[in-house]
Design a protein around this motif. Structure first.
Motif, PDB file in Angstrom:
ATOM      1  N   GLU A  93       1.051  -1.712  -0.207  1.00 28.55           N
ATOM      2  CA  GLU A  93       0.074  -0.180  -0.131  1.00 28.55           C
ATOM      3  C   GLU A  93       1.270   1.373   0.333  1.00 28.55           C
ATOM      4  N   LYS A  94       0.291   2.027  -0.739  1.00 26.08           N
ATOM      5  CA  LYS A  94       1.020   3.730  -0.594  1.00 26.08           C
ATOM      6  C   LYS A  94       1.319   4.232   0.924  1.00 26.08           C
ATOM      7  N   ALA A  95       0.231   3.577   1.706  1.00 26.05           N
ATOM      8  CA  ALA A  95       0.087   4.410   3.639  1.00 26.05           C
ATOM      9  C   ALA A  95       1.764   3.805   3.490  1.00 26.05           C
ATOM     10  N   ALA A  96       2.203   2.866   3.352  1.00 23.87           N
ATOM     11  CA  ALA A  96       3.324   1.557   4.105  1.00 23.87           C
ATOM     12  C   ALA A  96       4.087   1.788   3.849  1.00 23.87           C
ATOM     13  N   VAL A  97       4.539   2.969   3.075  1.00 23.83           N
ATOM     14  CA  VAL A  97       6.324   4.374   2.511  1.00 23.83           C
ATOM     15  C   VAL A  97       6.150   4.696   3.917  1.00 23.83           C
ATOM     16  N   ALA A  98       7.166   4.693   3.970  1.00 22.10           N
ATOM     17  CA  ALA A  98       7.901   5.178   5.199  1.00 22.10           C
ATOM     18  C   ALA A  98       8.302   6.766   4.985  1.00 22.10           C
TER      19      ALA A  98
END
Length: 109
Positions: A93-98
């Motif tokens: 998911e894009k939200a998983a990119v830190a």
């Protein structure tokens, strides 16, 4: 009994208006402080993170929230396909990119 309770709960004459307005001002002041020191900075940070994730493109090296290092090989609407080793691709998911790997190196220096 009810009259006694009413007298105990009622403010002294002349103090009711000033105590009420001071309490209201104090509560509003606390809310303003809370907004400017807690909510607003968090909203700005979240906006920056979303903007950063939207600018990521194919070939960028990233680090996920879970600590996986990889290179983006495909960008879709809500997910990235990243390559974490030779011929090993995963979808996240894009939200998983830190963070961008380059930013992580700069932060360590």
């Amino acid at each position: 009994m009810n009259n006694l309770l009413f007298l105990l709960m009622a403010p002294a004459e002349g103090q009711g208006a000033s105590n009420g307005s001071m309490t209201l001002i104090f509560i509003l002041l606390l809310l303003l402080i809370f907004y400017f020191f807690m909510i607003r900075p968090q909203q700005k940070k979240q906006k920056q993170i979303e903007e950063y994730r939207s600018k990521l493109s194919k070939g960028d090296k990233i680090i996920t929230i879970g600590g996986l290092h990889g290179k983006i090989v495909d960008v879709q609407e809500k997910v990235f396909v990243i390559e974490i080793a030779d011929n090993v691709k995963i979808t996240i998911e894009k939200a998983a990119v830190a963070i961008d790997e380059n930013e992580a190196k700069n932060a360590q220096k």
